[in-house]
Design a protein around this motif. Structure first.
Motif, mmCIF file in Angstrom:
data_model
loop_
_atom_site.group_PDB
_atom_site.id
_atom_site.type_symbol
_atom_site.label_atom_id
_atom_site.label_comp_id
_atom_site.label_asym_id
_atom_site.label_seq_id
_atom_site.Cartn_x
_atom_site.Cartn_y
_atom_site.Cartn_z
ATOM 1 N N UNK A 206 -5.509 -3.382 3.521
ATOM 2 C CA UNK A 206 -4.309 -2.657 2.802
ATOM 3 C C UNK A 206 -4.880 -2.519 1.217
ATOM 4 N N UNK A 207 -6.202 -2.038 1.351
ATOM 5 C CA UNK A 207 -6.823 -1.564 -0.077
ATOM 6 C C UNK A 207 -7.169 -2.826 -1.356
ATOM 7 N N UNK A 208 -6.895 -3.855 -0.612
ATOM 8 C CA UNK A 208 -7.169 -5.377 -1.491
ATOM 9 C C UNK A 208 -8.027 -6.145 -0.895
ATOM 10 N N UNK A 209 -8.892 -6.980 -1.763
ATOM 11 C CA UNK A 209 -9.788 -7.838 -1.253
ATOM 12 C C UNK A 209 -9.044 -9.239 -1.269
ATOM 13 N N UNK A 210 -8.789 -9.873 -0.235
ATOM 14 C CA UNK A 210 -7.800 -11.058 -0.040
ATOM 15 C C UNK A 210 -8.724 -12.349 -0.298
ATOM 16 N N UNK A 211 -9.999 -12.240 -0.042
ATOM 17 C CA UNK A 211 -10.966 -13.515 -0.374
ATOM 18 C C UNK A 211 -12.243 -13.050 -0.521
ATOM 19 N N UNK A 212 -12.842 -13.607 -1.246
ATOM 20 C CA UNK A 212 -14.435 -13.300 -1.445
ATOM 21 C C UNK A 212 -15.209 -14.729 -1.614
#
Length: 278
Positions: A206-212
């Motif tokens: 949904x357009x967001x980085x959840x984890x990196x």
């Protein structure tokens, strides 16, 4: 380490859709980063904005110390871009195609021919690009993106149309490029690919980085149980695999045992769910 990419609060919208929603991301020089996400998660839009192909609605993207937008001619010789959909000059052969790309960057024809060999297209060098199979066209697209030896490489689902042999050969090629000091960023739907190749992975939805984080760190954080499958297909699920394996060893039951720990795919499904995406 120096940052090859610095993205700060990047947003890109199409009407009511926030394709990229306030993304902040750093990729260090020499890193191999995989970007994962379901269809429609915003991966391609994010890459194209960082590459300078799209103007963000807000936020900034800096590539190799230079702003990505407006489209920066000083960056073009330093980056290599393989788009999700291959686009070639019509009616050229594979050799003419890569020679054209090489000439744009002042690269000798002999170097271009070497790249045809590296991606296994020597036998198709005289075939027109429209006559190549999907996998062959994909390999040519990757060679064109790498022919000028860029410092930073963007690959959008590079192995999507490749057979298993070509896929593994490309893994070797990308590993060699990264180990020579080049920075690589790729999107992929193959979890094993990201787990094997990437120093760190970013999971988008949904357009967001959840984890990196590193694949190993994400798998550890999931804390998934271990599945031990015995030779008679009995399955044992446990959070104490060492103790269970010791017990099986004492009982003489280790022959044919298969041990499966958590995987990056488990992490992906835990973060993004299992529903079908368009």
């Amino acid at each position: 380490m120096t940052a090859a990419i610095e993205v700060t609060d990047l947003t890109m919208t199409y009407g009511d859709l926030r394709a990229v929603d306030g993304v902040t991301l750093t990729v260090e020089e020499g890193e191999f980063v995989g970007i994962l996400g379901p269809n429609g998660a915003g991966k391609t839009t994010l890459l194209e904005t960082i590459e300078g192909l799209r103007r963000p609605d807000s936020g900034t993207a800096t590539v190799l110390g230079l702003p990505a937008w407006p489209r920066n001619p000083r960056l073009l010789p330093r980056i290599g871009v393989q788009l999700q959909a291959s686009s070639f000059f019509e009616r050229l052969t594979a050799r003419e195609q890569i020679h054209t790309f090489a000439a744009l960057y002042g690269v000798a024809a002999g170097r271009a021919d070497e790249w045809l060999e590296r991606v296994g297209l020597v036998e198709k060098a005289d075939a027109r690009v429209e006559d190549l199979s999907g996998g062959q066209a994909q390999r040519l697209s990757i060679a064109c993106a790498l022919v000028h030896d860029p410092e930073l490489v963007f690959l959008d689902e590079p192995t999507a149309a490749l057979d298993p042999q070509a896929r593994r050969n490309l893994w070797d090629l990308l590993t060699d490029i990264n180990e020579s000091g080049r920075t690589v960023v790729l999107t992929t739907h193959y979890m094993d690919e990201a787990e094997i190749l990437a120093d760190r992975v970013a999971v988008m939805d949904h357009g967001r980085i959840l984890v990196h984080a590193t694949p190993a760190a994400l798998i550890r954080r999931l804390d998934a149980p271990t599945r031990i499958t015995l030779a008679d297909d009995e399955v044992i699920t446990t959070r104490e695999p060492a103790a269970e394996l010791a017990r099986l060893a004492e009982a003489g039951r280790l022959d044919g045992v298969r041990v499966q720990t958590g995987t990056l795919e488990d992490v992906f499904l835990d973060l993004t769910g299992r529903e079908y995406r368009a």
